[in-house]
Scaffold this active site. Structure first.
Site, short mmCIF file in Angstrom:
data_model
loop_
_atom_site.label_atom_id
_atom_site.label_comp_id
_atom_site.label_asym_id
_atom_site.label_seq_id
_atom_site.Cartn_x
_atom_site.Cartn_y
_atom_site.Cartn_z
N LYS A 151 -0.02 3.68 -2.73
CA LYS A 151 -1.12 4.65 -2.67
C LYS A 151 -0.62 6.09 -2.56
CE LYS A 151 -4.72 1.62 -0.80
NZ LYS A 151 -3.99 0.40 -0.39
N LYS B 221 3.31 6.00 5.32
CA LYS B 221 2.33 5.08 4.75
C LYS B 221 2.80 3.65 4.99
CE LYS B 221 -1.32 3.94 2.66
NZ LYS B 221 -1.28 2.78 3.56
N SER C 165 0.79 -1.24 0.00
CA SER C 165 0.00 0.00 0.00
C SER C 165 0.82 1.28 0.00
CB SER C 165 -0.95 0.01 1.20
OG SER C 165 -2.04 -0.85 0.96
N SER D 37 -5.70 3.39 4.38
CA SER D 37 -5.19 2.54 3.30
C SER D 37 -6.31 1.82 2.56
CB SER D 37 -4.20 1.51 3.87
OG SER D 37 -3.38 0.98 2.86
#
Length: 202
Positions: free
Chosen positions: A19, A179, A16, A71
């Site tokens: 993203k 993240k 993720s 997420s």
């Protein structure tokens, strides 16, 4: 300057952390108040998900928050379809941006970072630092990455609560922003930054 590195150029799945690039493309192509509709494909994507309502519309601002804070894969798919019509064409934009940022060892295949059968999606720790340094130049991204929780609401009027997966943010608020990510192929991934966008870790 690289102060320390351990296999910084080893190619691995991004999970993720991808993203962040999804958000960069979203903010490049669409205004924050653009209402994007939720398709069946977005609703049926694998977790983690925000639980967006099929057919409802959500502002890009809220979809970006869902991507960065919780997420949410469904939010990432909605963004991809709003920008490019489908994830495959959206991934092309992601890869163009990656090359522009000097991320020469990175290849994206979707907006979520999820593993796809027979398709290789890779990045490196060094490339991730280039990506987050670019992202943190945007005050909107910087502020959203500092949120431990928030709420979004679509055209259906239903509130959705979002909680950040970055445990370091909960322990040291607004210090270690970043993240997180996890898939079976990548295991745990993380790219983060402290107050200064010039210093990053991956």
């Amino acid at each position: 300057a690289i102060l320390h590195g351990k296999m910084p150029s080893k190619k691995l799945p991004p999970a993720s952390t991808a993203k962040i690039m999804t958000v960069l493309i979203a903010l490049q192509y669409l205004p924050m108040d653009y209402p994007a509709p939720v398709s069946r494909r977005a609703v049926n994507v694998s977790p983690s998900k925000a639980g967006l309502t099929l057919g409802a519309k959500y502002l890009i601002r809220d979809l970006v928050q869902a991507c960065l804070v919780s997420s949410s894969n469904d939010a990432a798919v909605v963004i991809a379809e709003a920008v490019a019509g489908n994830e495959a064409d959206f991934a092309k934009l992601m890869n163009q941006k990656a090359l522009y940022l000097g991320m020469t060892d990175t290849r994206f295949i979707n907006a979520t970072g999820l593993t796809e059968k027979n398709k290789k999606q890779v990045t490196t720790a060094y490339d991730l630092t280039k990506m987050i340094r670019e992202a943190m130049k945007d005050r909107r991204i910087d502020e959203m990455m500092g949120l431990t929780n928030t709420k979004i609401r679509g055209s259906d009027g239903r509130w959705i609560e979002l909680r950040d997966h970055n445990k370091m943010l909960w322990k040291t608020p607004k210090f270690v922003k970043g993240k997180t990510g996890w898939t079976r192929a990548s295991r745990h991934t993380f790219v983060g930054t402290n107050y200064s966008p010039r210093k990053s870790i991956a």
